[in-house]
Motif scaffolding. Structure first.
Motif, PDB file in Angstrom:
ATOM      1  N   MET A 104      13.987 -17.055  -4.378  1.00  0.00           N
ATOM      2  CA  MET A 104      14.400 -17.334  -5.754  1.00  0.00           C
ATOM      3  C   MET A 104      14.224 -16.066  -6.591  1.00  0.00           C
ATOM      4  N   PRO A 105      15.253 -15.633  -7.329  1.00  0.00           N
ATOM      5  CA  PRO A 105      15.112 -14.429  -8.137  1.00  0.00           C
ATOM      6  C   PRO A 105      14.055 -14.613  -9.231  1.00  0.00           C
ATOM      7  N   ALA A 106      13.386 -13.519  -9.566  1.00  0.00           N
ATOM      8  CA  ALA A 106      12.481 -13.544 -10.709  1.00  0.00           C
ATOM      9  C   ALA A 106      13.289 -13.591 -12.001  1.00  0.00           C
ATOM     10  N   LEU A 107      14.341 -12.773 -12.069  1.00  0.00           N
ATOM     11  CA  LEU A 107      15.168 -12.641 -13.263  1.00  0.00           C
ATOM     12  C   LEU A 107      16.633 -12.727 -12.869  1.00  0.00           C
ATOM     13  N   ARG A 108      17.400 -13.476 -13.642  1.00  0.00           N
ATOM     14  CA  ARG A 108      18.850 -13.493 -13.428  1.00  0.00           C
ATOM     15  C   ARG A 108      19.554 -13.486 -14.773  1.00  0.00           C
ATOM     16  N   PHE A 109      20.447 -12.538 -14.922  1.00  0.00           N
ATOM     17  CA  PHE A 109      21.287 -12.439 -16.110  1.00  0.00           C
ATOM     18  C   PHE A 109      22.730 -12.461 -15.624  1.00  0.00           C
ATOM     19  N   GLY A 110      23.397 -13.594 -15.768  1.00  0.00           N
ATOM     20  CA  GLY A 110      24.755 -13.699 -15.250  1.00  0.00           C
ATOM     21  C   GLY A 110      24.769 -13.541 -13.737  1.00  0.00           C
ATOM     22  N   GLU A 111      25.534 -12.582 -13.258  1.00  0.00           N
ATOM     23  CA  GLU A 111      25.638 -12.341 -11.814  1.00  0.00           C
ATOM     24  C   GLU A 111      24.594 -11.348 -11.316  1.00  0.00           C
ATOM     25  N   ARG A 112      23.820 -10.766 -12.215  1.00  0.00           N
ATOM     26  CA  ARG A 112      22.860  -9.734 -11.836  1.00  0.00           C
ATOM     27  C   ARG A 112      21.461 -10.345 -11.752  1.00  0.00           C
ATOM     28  N   SER A 113      20.703  -9.965 -10.754  1.00  0.00           N
ATOM     29  CA  SER A 113      19.370 -10.541 -10.591  1.00  0.00           C
ATOM     30  C   SER A 113      18.442  -9.554  -9.899  1.00  0.00           C
ATOM     31  N   LEU A 114      17.155  -9.820 -10.027  1.00  0.00           N
ATOM     32  CA  LEU A 114      16.119  -9.049  -9.343  1.00  0.00           C
ATOM     33  C   LEU A 114      15.105 -10.014  -8.743  1.00  0.00           C
ATOM     34  N   THR A 115      14.723  -9.770  -7.493  1.00  0.00           N
ATOM     35  CA  THR A 115      13.609 -10.503  -6.904  1.00  0.00           C
ATOM     36  C   THR A 115      12.306  -9.934  -7.463  1.00  0.00           C
ATOM     37  N   TYR A 116      11.189 -10.575  -7.151  1.00  0.00           N
ATOM     38  CA  TYR A 116       9.909 -10.037  -7.604  1.00  0.00           C
ATOM     39  C   TYR A 116       9.646  -8.667  -6.990  1.00  0.00           C
ATOM     40  N   ALA A 117      10.020  -8.481  -5.729  1.00  0.00           N
ATOM     41  CA  ALA A 117       9.813  -7.173  -5.087  1.00  0.00           C
ATOM     42  C   ALA A 117      10.665  -6.099  -5.760  1.00  0.00           C
ATOM     43  N   GLU A 118      11.906  -6.439  -6.077  1.00  0.00           N
ATOM     44  CA  GLU A 118      12.782  -5.471  -6.754  1.00  0.00           C
ATOM     45  C   GLU A 118      12.298  -5.178  -8.165  1.00  0.00           C
ATOM     46  N   LEU A 119      11.805  -6.204  -8.847  1.00  0.00           N
ATOM     47  CA  LEU A 119      11.268  -5.995 -10.189  1.00  0.00           C
ATOM     48  C   LEU A 119      10.043  -5.084 -10.138  1.00  0.00           C
ATOM     49  N   ALA A 120       9.167  -5.305  -9.169  1.00  0.00           N
ATOM     50  CA  ALA A 120       7.976  -4.463  -9.039  1.00  0.00           C
ATOM     51  C   ALA A 120       8.362  -3.007  -8.801  1.00  0.00           C
TER      52      ALA A 120
END
Length: 466
Positions: free
Chosen positions: A1-17
């Protein structure tokens, strides 16, 4: 499950870190950073990076005028401005060093500094005062954590929750509650970019469990429900519908509940205090109230002499004390001192009554919504709710204006349901008198095509008289 999603763009927790960690390493030596707070993934990454780096961040409204922006930049003196690549920044920001927020970091982030002291500043959020230029409320790290942890308890918020909202990210509602709240719980947030009925319907139908909004948004939802069965079904499946930033009219509460079987709950906070009260997820969702004090928050009502009110139904000013409070107005020791009592209570300027079981009912702002008429202290909010129950009224605001006989007379500002046939003033006055009391009826009625509102949907009452 993504940590953040804005429209079609998202980041997982690992990508956010990785992305936020990389950015944090590059801004770690800054005294303060400004953040061009567009409703985008980059803004969320920017504020997380600043928190990781232990650097205070100043979120900026992208619609701000240049004069006000110039004041904020001069007052807060950031050394860096963070923005998404391609964002065109106004003149007052161009003299600052610019760091673009990129989402390409994939490596393990550099070693971050130790967690700063809880009293150290996390954000400086500028509030639009009724007089003078905006003041920067310095929010320490403990204010953010205490508010979000108190809401975890009140709302039974878990890592399984998926929040959807379309609120601006330069304000505490959209940024602290709406972005940092889900991240602190280990859950997920889906930001709509901007609010839309279609976006709410789609995300709640696709597994989102919580919706945050302001009264304007819920009013539009209430208006759409009779002809949108898909929206009603999506809302009925939500675990929690939360409204804040201003009072949600009782009429909209009832329309949403009737169509969906779900009750909207309200909470009460402000920039300087973050969250003070809320209707609990396991409590009674009582329309017209903002619930009970959150864990760790002390709340009292005081009269004009500063003495705590003894009568539960007596209108008093809300004062609060607790770990959720800001530490100071930046560079304004005079304003900071004036905002607190000698024993450390913050004067909110909001007027309320308290039910026997502790539920708080806000009746308005001390400066604009407390009307003293004929020896009575009257809250504008209850008259607005009564007017909104009249079938000829679409929107309503109530103010007071000087009156030689009464001290102040009650003035109603009405957006009619049918502009071609506005309800007569006498009908509105009789309606309020029958619902509340004769002394609360409006003595003057103005008819408008719309009410002036700010970015958070709050009615700008001072603009009405202007």
């Amino acid at each position: 499950m993504p940590a953040l999603r804005f429209g079609e763009r998202s980041l997982t927790y690992a990508e956010l870190a990785a992305t936020a960690g990389s950015l944090a390493a590059s801004i770690g030596s800054a005294r303060r950073v400004a953040l061009w707070a567009t409703p985008t993934l980059e803004t969320a990454v920017g504020v997380v990076a600043a928190l990781l780096a232990g650097v205070p961040v100043i979120p900026l409204n992208p619609k701000i005028g240049e004069r006000e922006l110039g004041h904020i930049i001069t007052d807060s003196a950031p050394s860096v401005v963070l923005a998404a690549p391609g964002d065109e920044l106004p003149a007052p920001l161009r003299a600052l060093e610019r760091t673009d927020i990129t989402l390409t970091g994939t490596a393990v982030p550099a070693e971050l500094p130790a967690e700063p002291d809880p009293e150290s500043p996390a954000l400086v959020v500028y509030t639009s005062g009724t007089t003078g230029p905006p003041k920067g409320a310095v929010l320490p790290r403990r204010a953010l954590s205490s508010t979000l942890d108190a809401l975890e308890d009140a709302w039974q918020w878990t890592s399984d929750d998926v929040l959807v909202h379309g609120l601006p990210l330069f304000h505490v509602h959209g940024l602290i509650l709406g972005i940092l709240g889900p991240l602190r719980r280990g859950g997920s947030v889906r930001h709509l970019g901007r609010f839309s009925i279609e976006g709410v319907r789609q995300e709640l139908a696709d597994g989102a469990t919580m919706l945050f909004g302001v009264p304007t948004m819920y009013h539009r939802i209430a208006e759409a429900l009779p002809t949108d069965p898909g929206l009603a079904k999506a809302l009925s499946g939500a675990r929690l519908l939360v409204s804040g930033s201003a009072a949600l009219p009782v009429h909209d509460h009832e329309r949403i509940a009737a169509a969906t079987g779900r009750r909207v709950i309200e909470r009460y906070g402000m920039t300087e205090t973050l969250m003070n009260t809320s209707v609990r997820a396991d409590g009674e969702p009582r329309a017209g109230t903002v619930g009970v004090p959150l864990g760790g928050v002390e709340l009292r009502l005081v009269d004009e002499a500063g003495a705590e009110t003894s009568d539960r139904q007596e209108v008093g000013e809300i004062e609060v004390r607790g770990p959720n409070l800001f530490t100071e107005y930046l560079n304004r020791p005079d304003a900071t001192a004036a905002a607190f009592t000698a024993d450390g209570w913050f004067r909110t300027g909001d007027m309320a009554v308290r039910d026997e079981d502790g539920y708080v009912r806000i009746v308005g702002r001390k400066a604009t919504d407390l009307i003293k008429s004929g020896g009575y202290k009257i809250g504008a909010g209850e008259i607005e709710n009564a007017l909104l129950e009249h079938p000829g009224v679409r929107e309503a605001a109530v103010t007071g204006e000087p009156d030689d006989d009464l001290g102040e007379r009650i003035v109603a500002w009405i957006v009619p349901s049918d502009p071609a046939q506005p309800p007569p003033q006498a009908d509105l006055a009789d309606h309020v008198a029958a619902q509340l009391a004769p002394h609360k009826r409006p003595r003057t009625v103005h008819y408008l095509s719309e009410l002036p509102r700010n970015d958070m949907g709050k009615i700008m009452k001072r603009s009405l008289h202007a």
